[in-house]
Design an enzyme around this catalytic site. Structure first.
Site, PDB file in Angstrom:
ATOM      1  N   ASP A  43       0.797  -1.381   0.013  1.00 22.56           N
ATOM      2  CA  ASP A  43      -0.005  -0.108   0.007  1.00 22.56           C
ATOM      3  C   ASP A  43       0.764   1.257  -0.025  1.00 22.56           C
ATOM      4  OD1 ASP A  43      -2.317   1.484  -0.122  1.00 22.56           O
ATOM      5  OD2 ASP A  43      -2.937   1.073   1.956  1.00 22.56           O
ATOM      6  N   GLY A  44       0.166   2.341  -0.502  1.00 20.21           N
ATOM      7  CA  GLY A  44       1.000   3.762  -0.282  1.00 20.21           C
ATOM      8  C   GLY A  44       1.578   4.236  -1.836  1.00 20.21           C
ATOM      9  N   HIS A  60       2.588   3.554  -8.865  1.00 16.89           N
ATOM     10  CA  HIS A  60       2.608   1.828  -9.352  1.00 16.89           C
ATOM     11  C   HIS A  60       3.762   1.403  -9.788  1.00 16.89           C
ATOM     12  CE1 HIS A  60      -1.546   2.274  -7.754  1.00 16.89           C
ATOM     13  NE2 HIS A  60      -2.108   2.609  -8.587  1.00 16.89           N
ATOM     14  N   LEU A 152      11.962 -19.736  -4.685  1.00 20.50           N
ATOM     15  CA  LEU A 152      10.829 -18.967  -4.380  1.00 20.50           C
ATOM     16  C   LEU A 152       9.931 -18.919  -5.345  1.00 20.50           C
ATOM     17  CD1 LEU A 152       9.745 -16.509  -2.185  1.00 20.50           C
ATOM     18  CD2 LEU A 152      10.671 -15.056  -4.295  1.00 20.50           C
ATOM     19  N   GLU A 228       1.660 -13.775  11.942  1.00 19.76           N
ATOM     20  CA  GLU A 228       2.268 -12.501  12.788  1.00 19.76           C
ATOM     21  C   GLU A 228       1.817 -11.307  11.943  1.00 19.76           C
ATOM     22  OE1 GLU A 228       2.903 -12.396  15.678  1.00 19.76           O
ATOM     23  OE2 GLU A 228       2.901 -14.722  16.022  1.00 19.76           O
TER      24      GLU A 228
HETATM   25  C1  FPP Z   1      -1.919   0.244  -3.252  1.00 20.04           C
HETATM   26  O1  FPP Z   1      -1.631   1.303  -3.536  1.00 20.04           O
HETATM   27  C2  FPP Z   1      -1.430  -0.541  -4.707  1.00 20.04           C
HETATM   28  C3  FPP Z   1      -2.078  -0.857  -5.654  1.00 20.04           C
HETATM   29  C4  FPP Z   1      -3.663  -1.062  -5.698  1.00 20.04           C
HETATM   30  C5  FPP Z   1      -1.297  -1.623  -6.991  1.00 20.04           C
HETATM   31  C6  FPP Z   1      -0.235  -2.307  -6.713  1.00 20.04           C
HETATM   32  C7  FPP Z   1       0.340  -2.474  -7.966  1.00 20.04           C
HETATM   33  C8  FPP Z   1       1.931  -2.577  -8.319  1.00 20.04           C
HETATM   34  C9  FPP Z   1       2.663  -2.463  -7.248  1.00 20.04           C
HETATM   35  C10 FPP Z   1       2.362  -2.752  -9.742  1.00 20.04           C
HETATM   36  C11 FPP Z   1       1.992  -3.823 -10.390  1.00 20.04           C
HETATM   37  C12 FPP Z   1       2.552  -5.246  -9.557  1.00 20.04           C
HETATM   38  C13 FPP Z   1       3.185  -6.392 -10.368  1.00 20.04           C
HETATM   39  C14 FPP Z   1       3.589  -7.496  -9.417  1.00 20.04           C
HETATM   40  C15 FPP Z   1       3.557  -6.079 -11.623  1.00 20.04           C
HETATM   41  P1  FPP Z   1      -2.759   2.471  -3.499  1.00 20.04           P
HETATM   42  O2  FPP Z   1      -2.721   2.882  -5.037  1.00 20.04           O
HETATM   43  O3  FPP Z   1      -3.988   2.093  -2.809  1.00 20.04           O
HETATM   44  O4  FPP Z   1      -1.679   3.617  -2.506  1.00 20.04           O
HETATM   45  P2  FPP Z   1      -2.478   5.046  -1.876  1.00 20.04           P
HETATM   46  O5  FPP Z   1      -3.523   4.119  -0.469  1.00 20.04           O
HETATM   47  O6  FPP Z   1      -1.746   5.618  -1.456  1.00 20.04           O
HETATM   48  O7  FPP Z   1      -3.626   5.470  -2.954  1.00 20.04           O
END
Ligand code: FPP
Length: 276
Positions: A43-44, A60, A152, A228
């Site tokens: 997240d973030g 992202h 992994l 955990e």
């Molecule tokens: C949460 O942050 C993250 C997501 C919803 C997307 C995660 C995607 C990636 C890291 C890219 C693709 C991954 C791979 C494995 C190829 P948020 O957007 O909710 O952040 P915020 O809470 O700050 O808005």
């Protein structure tokens, strides 16, 4: 024996791991008690980008670099399963351009070196049918291509929701009962496990959530019954190998009791790394 205790020298981290290029400094981690399965709520990303005056999608994009970094680090530490919450069922409600950006990042994520150099197998969990044809094809292709790697397993949760997963399990089991293949009294916890998308992995010993929120957000609800939990404020794009090691060190400092008393657990040989 425990060959990974010798990782300060140039030896492989464990028996399975033959492609290690650089020795990993174990630092203050107990290499005999590395979690087999680490689950992460990444997240973030959005906030990381917004803070810099950038569009959320840049967060992202940067998040993908973190995925590569953490996958490599987990592989070198001898973690067997890394499950990353990449896109939830609820995320389908985000603006179309953001969904498209994330799916494009997924499509472009697969540079082979990450898998070949680190002995990493790729798998996906989630509602495959909701993904576009190009994403479906790429995922099947990568799952096939990396099925020979046994270090992994990197598991990407895409269009995933735990409640949906459990609903599917209920439907499948009901159907088997209806078809006379399964008796109601034979349904056990193992039956549930066997029908989950995660049926080939152990439950996570450690769940990490970055980005400062204290929520589970519909992720692996059944599987984390005894995990955990570790929360940190760091935004996912800033999450480093050092942060990962801190989370593992924190986990190693805890006593996992699985409902027993402290005295009972201390009488046992190796309470920390037994997955029940
Ligand atoms: C949460 O942050 C993250 C997501 C919803 C997307 C995660 C995607 C990636 C890291 C890219 C693709 C991954 C791979 C494995 C190829 P948020 O957007 O909710 O952040 P915020 O809470 O700050 O808005």
């Amino acid at each position: 024996g425990r060959p990974w205790q010798e990782s300060e020298t140039n030896k492989p981290l464990n028996d399975d791991y033959q492609i290690l290029k650089m020795p990993l400094n174990a630092g203050d981690l107990d290499m005999t008690r590395i979690p087999r399965h680490i689950a992460i709520i990444m997240d973030g990303n959005g906030r990381w980008a917004t803070e810099r005056g950038l569009d959320r999608t840049f967060g992202h994009k940067e998040g993908v670099e973190t995925v590569r970094r953490i996958t490599t680090a987990c592989s070198r530490l001898g973690v067997k399963f890394l499950t990353l919450y990449t896109f939830s069922t609820e995320n389908w409600n985000r603006p179309a351009y953001e969904i498209e950006a994330i799916m494009n990042l997924v499509l472009n994520f697969f540079e082979m070196e990450l898998f070949t150099d680190n002995n990493v197998r790729f798998r996906m969990v989630g509602d495959f049918s909701r993904l576009s044809e190009s994403v479906q094809k790429k995922i099947r292709y990568m799952e096939d291509l990396t099925s020979k790697y046994d270090g992994l397993t990197l598991v990407v949760a895409l269009s995933y929701s735990s409640k949906q997963e459990l609903t599917n399990v209920a439907r499948q089991i009901a159907q088997e009962v209806k078809d006379g293949k399964l008796a109601v009294e034979d349904i056990t916890e193992q039956t549930i496990n066997d029908h989950l998308w995660t049926n080939y992995m152990p439950d996570p010993e450690l769940l990490i959530r970055t980005g400062g929120e204290l929520r589970i957000s519909n992720y692996l609800l059944w599987q984390i019954a005894y995990s955990e939990l570790y929360f940190c404020d760091t935004f996912w794009p800033d999450f480093s190998e050092e942060h990962l090691r801190q989370a593992i060190a924190n986990y190693q400092g805890r006593q996992r009791r699985f409902g027993k008393t402290e005295a009972q657990v201390e009488g046992e040989a190796s309470p920390l790394n037994d997955n029940k």
